[in-house]
Write an enzyme that holds these catalytic residues in place. Sequence first.
Site, PDB file in Angstrom:
ATOM      1  CE1 TYR A  17      34.462-106.631 -63.653  1.00 38.95           C
ATOM      2  CE2 TYR A  17      35.571-108.711 -64.097  1.00 38.95           C
ATOM      3  CZ  TYR A  17      35.002-107.535 -64.543  1.00 38.95           C
ATOM      4  OH  TYR A  17      34.960-107.269 -65.890  1.00 38.95           O
TER       5      TYR A  17
ATOM      6  CB  SER B 158      34.312-110.082 -67.712  1.00 39.69           C
ATOM      7  OG  SER B 158      35.593-110.507 -67.305  1.00 39.69           O
TER       8      SER B 158
END
Length: 230
Positions: free
Chosen positions: A143, A130
């Site tokens: 995250y 990501s």
Amino acid sequence: MSERPQALITGASRGIGAAVARALAETHSLLLGGRDLAALQSLADELPDARPWPVELTDTTALRAATAGLSRLDVLVHSAGAARVGPLTEASAELWRSIYEVNVVAVAELTRLLLPALRAARGRVVLVNSGAGQVANPGWGPYAASKFALRAYADVLRAEEETSGVRVTSVFPGRTDTAMQRGVRADEGGEYEPDKYLRPESVAAAIRTAVTATDDAHITEVVIRSRPNR
């Protein structure tokens, strides 16, 4: 038995994982990993050489059983992931553990179990990371930390498997139009604007390029961002 190379894709029931399955369907025999058997079967039915591979990735016993019969594997794509957004003061130990279990621990364990098969095929491992694995922003603590850890894992795996022929690619997409992104935007309290996000198919096309790279090429990292004025 199919003579085509075999690819296992986690998180294949939707989003980027499903798009990767469609992108590889013309060239690969597919194992579609995920928890939603009905969704996996529906996708398998539309592809020429695919079958569901339902397993709970965080269940190490189930994972060992599911991988026991895989003696050869050409491609492993880690697309499954978990995301939550919020301030660090609201991130409990349980939240940290749950995100790391999916985004890091399950990836490491599945790869470990399948490394003998991947080495036999001089295969490819693709880790869908990501933008949060490159830059950590407020609200993204657990995250982003898990994605930074995933990046480190990929770097070490790449170095350790250099002589085995296994190639390792980290893919860093920006915001992508998926069900996970809808949940993230709900957590953020922001408007969902799919026209400003990447399409899963665009990310899958980049992954396909890495998977099908010629033998002299090792695509180690791919960074993908949406075009704001397209």
